[in-house]
Write an enzyme that holds these catalytic residues in place. Structure first.
Site, mmCIF file in Angstrom:
data_model
loop_
_atom_site.group_PDB
_atom_site.id
_atom_site.type_symbol
_atom_site.label_atom_id
_atom_site.label_comp_id
_atom_site.label_asym_id
_atom_site.label_seq_id
_atom_site.Cartn_x
_atom_site.Cartn_y
_atom_site.Cartn_z
ATOM 1 C CD GLU A 1 128.881 39.739 45.656
ATOM 2 O OE1 GLU A 1 128.126 40.304 46.471
ATOM 3 O OE2 GLU A 1 129.996 39.291 45.964
ATOM 4 C CG HIS B 1 124.878 39.752 50.077
ATOM 5 N ND1 HIS B 1 124.277 40.906 49.617
ATOM 6 C CD2 HIS B 1 126.157 39.782 49.595
ATOM 7 C CE1 HIS B 1 125.136 41.585 48.882
ATOM 8 N NE2 HIS B 1 126.275 40.924 48.854
ATOM 9 C CG HIS C 1 126.005 44.513 45.505
ATOM 10 N ND1 HIS C 1 126.616 45.198 46.535
ATOM 11 C CD2 HIS C 1 126.409 43.229 45.614
ATOM 12 C CE1 HIS C 1 127.364 44.350 47.237
ATOM 13 N NE2 HIS C 1 127.250 43.155 46.701
ATOM 14 C CG ASP D 1 129.766 37.775 51.181
ATOM 15 O OD1 ASP D 1 130.596 37.654 50.258
ATOM 16 O OD2 ASP D 1 129.198 38.854 51.434
ATOM 17 C CG LEU E 1 129.543 44.210 58.539
ATOM 18 C CD1 LEU E 1 128.133 43.659 58.697
ATOM 19 C CD2 LEU E 1 130.542 43.364 59.316
#
Length: 371
Positions: free
Chosen positions: A125, A209, A188, A264, A297
């Site tokens: 990731e 995500h 991202h 996740d 988060l």
């Protein structure tokens, strides 16, 4: 050698629901319809394909980035919740720390230990992400090179790699990563809609995500999430009902044919409220959320069985929810013998009661201790 077993109930086969019996050892050997094909009384167990989670950072107090036996602990933790196959997921970090994580993952990928989900490989990731959209990642980003990815891939098989397509030569690198057997997904990212579309045209396959850690759905300046809604066949989404509003989940379900779900999950999964590691950072679990000290988060404490219940609570049929937790992620990796129940498939099974609580789990025919 795994002994032959049978289970009876309402079985979600690759062709739909069937009342009857499943016969299996390591693989599904036969499916036998019940002699009485009428409606059940509603108290029969549900037998679904085991969950396939392509984004797992940790569980039971342990983080994948710790290396060593961490991956085995994580795979056991998630197996108890019906996850029968997963990708160990790394964080943005210095290369030496990523190497440590991959060296720990490699033996868990090579050999599935007792009580473990099958670790299919690595979801890398980071660190090939945008400094502007770090989310809970540390600011240790670098531009990807084929040489570095190849070094890491040689340590443990990278099945999925997240990158920000707007950075440097990332877009031109995508076809080369595909040649290595790596599924590239966008995340991202501070990129534009056009960056997302161009990356898909170059061979990117999915989105990390969805909605989180990326530019959004502004009608004047559409971003990466808009590219997903307009063009994606696959994207992952965290259905803990905290990362994404139910309305946005419903929009994604209508727009993306094979939207699939991930946890996740972090080290806080399966643990009481408190402080845990997420890569090099400290995170805090409280009231079902995992957050950085600043309050944002930071991964989740979600398990896949709870993800199923959450999707059903939004109005999805159990079969549709199951596809998004099992079949579609398996298809995304090109695995025709996982994520579905049919003769010849791996005997990856989760048995649920009518309230969708886990009662039994089998990974490649082996019963998983749930206690």
């Amino acid at each position: 050698m795994t002994a032959t077993r049978t289970l009876q109930g309402r079985i979600l086969t690759a062709d739909g629901w069937m009342r009857g019996t499943i016969e299996f050892d390591q693989r599904v050997r036969a499916l036998h319809p019940a002699a009485d094909a009428g409606e059940s009384g509603g108290d029969e167990p549900l037998i679904l394909p085991g969950f396939v989670d392509l984004h797992v950072h940790g569980g039971d107090g342990v983080d994948i980035m710790q290396g060593g036996d961490a991956a085995r602990t994580v795979a056991r933790a998630h197996a108890r919740h019906g996850t029968t196959a997963l990708l160990g997921t790394t964080m943005t970090a210095h290369e030496d720390d990523i190497v440590q994580a991959l060296e720990g993952l490699a033996p868990a990928i090579a050999e599935r230990g007792e009580g473990m989900a099958r670790v299919l490989g690595v979801h890398l990731e980071g660190p090939y992400i945008s400094i502007e959209r770090l989310g809970a990642q540390p600011p240790l980003v670098v531009e990807a090179t084929l040489e570095q990815v190849s070094r890491l891939h040689a340590l443990a098989p990278i099945r999925v790699l997240t990158l920000a397509p707007e950075i440097g030569a990332h877009r031109t690198l995508i076809p080369q990563l595909n040649t290595l057997g790596i599924r590239v997904q966008l995340g991202h990212s501070a990129g534009s809609y056009e960056d997302g579309v161009a990356a898909l045209e170059a061979g990117a396959a999915g989105f990390t995500h969805l909605f989180n850690g990326m530019t959004g759905v502004d009608h004047y300046h559409p971003g990466i999430a808009t590219a997903a809604l307009a063009h994606a066949e696959y994207a992952e989404l965290i259905p803990d009902l905290k990362h994404v509003h139910p309305g946005a989940i419903r929009a994604a379900l209508r727009a993306i044919p094979r939207l699939y779900c991930v946890t996740d999950a972090t080290a806080a999964t399966g643990m009481p409220d408190g402080e845990y590691a997420l890569g090099s950072q400290r995170v805090f679990k409280c009231l079902g959320c995992v957050r950085l000290a600043a309050g944002s988060l930071a991964g989740s404490a979600l398990t896949m069985d709870q993800a199923l219940r959450n999707l059903v609570s939004l109005g999805l049929e159990v079969a549709d929810a199951s596809n998004r937790l099992s079949r579609y992620p398996a298809d995304y990796l090109g695995l025709a013998d996982r994520g579905r129940v049919q003769a010849g498939s791996w005997a990856d099974l989760v048995v649920l009661d009518p309230q969708l609580q886990v009662r039994q789990v089998f990974v490649e025919g082996d019963a998983i201790p749930l206690g």
